[in-house]
Design a protein around this motif. Structure first.
Motif, PDB file in Angstrom:
ATOM      1  N   UNK A   1       3.147  12.003   7.583  1.00 49.79           N
ATOM      2  CA  UNK A   1       2.902  10.933   6.622  1.00 49.79           C
ATOM      3  C   UNK A   1       2.987   9.564   7.288  1.00 49.79           C
ATOM      4  N   UNK A   2       2.154   8.667   6.801  1.00 54.20           N
ATOM      5  CA  UNK A   2       2.205   7.278   7.251  1.00 54.20           C
ATOM      6  C   UNK A   2       3.277   6.585   6.417  1.00 54.20           C
ATOM      7  N   UNK A   3       4.289   6.088   7.081  1.00 53.05           N
ATOM      8  CA  UNK A   3       5.373   5.370   6.412  1.00 53.05           C
ATOM      9  C   UNK A   3       5.166   3.875   6.596  1.00 53.05           C
TER      10      UNK A   3
ATOM     11  N   UNK B   1      -1.840  10.521   5.512  1.00 54.09           N
ATOM     12  CA  UNK B   1      -1.475  11.146   6.779  1.00 54.09           C
ATOM     13  C   UNK B   1      -2.280  10.483   7.905  1.00 54.09           C
ATOM     14  N   UNK B   2      -1.925  10.833   9.135  1.00 54.30           N
ATOM     15  CA  UNK B   2      -2.602  10.285  10.313  1.00 54.30           C
ATOM     16  C   UNK B   2      -3.917  11.023  10.562  1.00 54.30           C
TER      17      UNK B   2
ATOM     18  N   UNK C   1       0.833  -1.188   0.000  1.00 51.54           N
ATOM     19  CA  UNK C   1       0.000   0.000   0.000  1.00 51.54           C
ATOM     20  C   UNK C   1       0.876   1.250   0.000  1.00 51.54           C
ATOM     21  N   UNK C   2       1.882   1.274   0.823  1.00 53.26           N
ATOM     22  CA  UNK C   2       2.751   2.447   0.912  1.00 53.26           C
ATOM     23  C   UNK C   2       4.109   2.056   0.336  1.00 53.26           C
ATOM     24  N   UNK C   3       4.496   2.739  -0.714  1.00 51.31           N
ATOM     25  CA  UNK C   3       5.805   2.454  -1.295  1.00 51.31           C
ATOM     26  C   UNK C   3       6.734   3.644  -1.110  1.00 51.31           C
ATOM     27  N   UNK C   4       7.905   3.556  -1.691  1.00 54.93           N
ATOM     28  CA  UNK C   4       8.896   4.614  -1.506  1.00 54.93           C
ATOM     29  C   UNK C   4       8.656   5.812  -2.423  1.00 54.93           C
ATOM     30  N   UNK C   5       7.720   5.677  -3.354  1.00 55.29           N
ATOM     31  CA  UNK C   5       7.461   6.799  -4.260  1.00 55.29           C
ATOM     32  C   UNK C   5       6.528   7.802  -3.592  1.00 55.29           C
ATOM     33  N   UNK C   6       6.362   8.928  -4.245  1.00 56.30           N
ATOM     34  CA  UNK C   6       5.487   9.973  -3.721  1.00 56.30           C
ATOM     35  C   UNK C   6       4.090   9.905  -4.328  1.00 56.30           C
ATOM     36  N   UNK C   7       3.759   8.798  -5.014  1.00 55.68           N
ATOM     37  CA  UNK C   7       2.464   8.688  -5.676  1.00 55.68           C
ATOM     38  C   UNK C   7       1.309   8.736  -4.680  1.00 55.68           C
ATOM     39  N   UNK C   8       1.439   8.065  -3.551  1.00 55.28           N
ATOM     40  CA  UNK C   8       0.377   8.020  -2.565  1.00 55.28           C
ATOM     41  C   UNK C   8       0.877   8.617  -1.267  1.00 55.28           C
TER      42      UNK C   8
ATOM     43  N   UNK D   1       5.474   2.983  10.164  1.00 59.00           N
ATOM     44  CA  UNK D   1       4.398   3.422  11.069  1.00 59.00           C
ATOM     45  C   UNK D   1       3.018   2.964  10.616  1.00 59.00           C
ATOM     46  N   UNK D   2       2.956   2.143   9.558  1.00 58.22           N
ATOM     47  CA  UNK D   2       1.652   1.713   9.057  1.00 58.22           C
ATOM     48  C   UNK D   2       0.880   0.907  10.096  1.00 58.22           C
ATOM     49  N   UNK D   3       1.559   0.056  10.865  1.00 58.16           N
ATOM     50  CA  UNK D   3       0.895  -0.720  11.915  1.00 58.16           C
ATOM     51  C   UNK D   3       0.230   0.185  12.945  1.00 58.16           C
TER      52      UNK D   3
END
Length: 103
Positions: A32-34, A11-12, A1-8, A37-39
């Motif tokens: 930003x949710x990394x 935030x919390x 869901x969260x990758x290293x690109x800035x496409x998506x 920190x996604x968990x």
């Protein structure tokens, strides 16, 4: 869901049922949710969703307790409660006609 690109960019924050933006943590709109920190984000979202209607549910229970003691309320099934609140959904047309006065 969260990758290293800035496409998506997530935030919390979460949108409540009434459309308000709710920050899940202080200043969450700017954090930003990394992947790391996604968990944490996931747990905060689940907690918010589970408890979002808690005040409304408590108010409904307190209102029902005016007419039905809590001890008895706990014994009812959802169908029993629906019948008490809404009545029986079958309409006897013949009975209705027999007791209707037309003017």
């Amino acid at each position: 869901i969260i990758d290293d690109s800035d496409e998506m960019s997530i935030q919390f924050v979460i949108t409540s049922a009434d459309g308000q933006q709710i920050e899940l943590i202080p200043n969450g709109v700017n954090i930003d949710v990394t992947k790391e920190r996604f968990g944490e984000f996931y747990e905060l979202v689940i907690n918010f969703k589970v408890n979002e209607f808690q005040c409304a549910i408590i108010a409904m229970i307190e209102g029902l307790e005016i007419f039905l003691p809590k001890m008895l309320l706990n014994l009812l099934t959802a169908n029993d409660l629906e019948k008490l609140v809404c009545g029986i959904q079958i309409i006897d047309i013949e009975l209705l006609k027999a007791h209707t006065n037309y003017v």
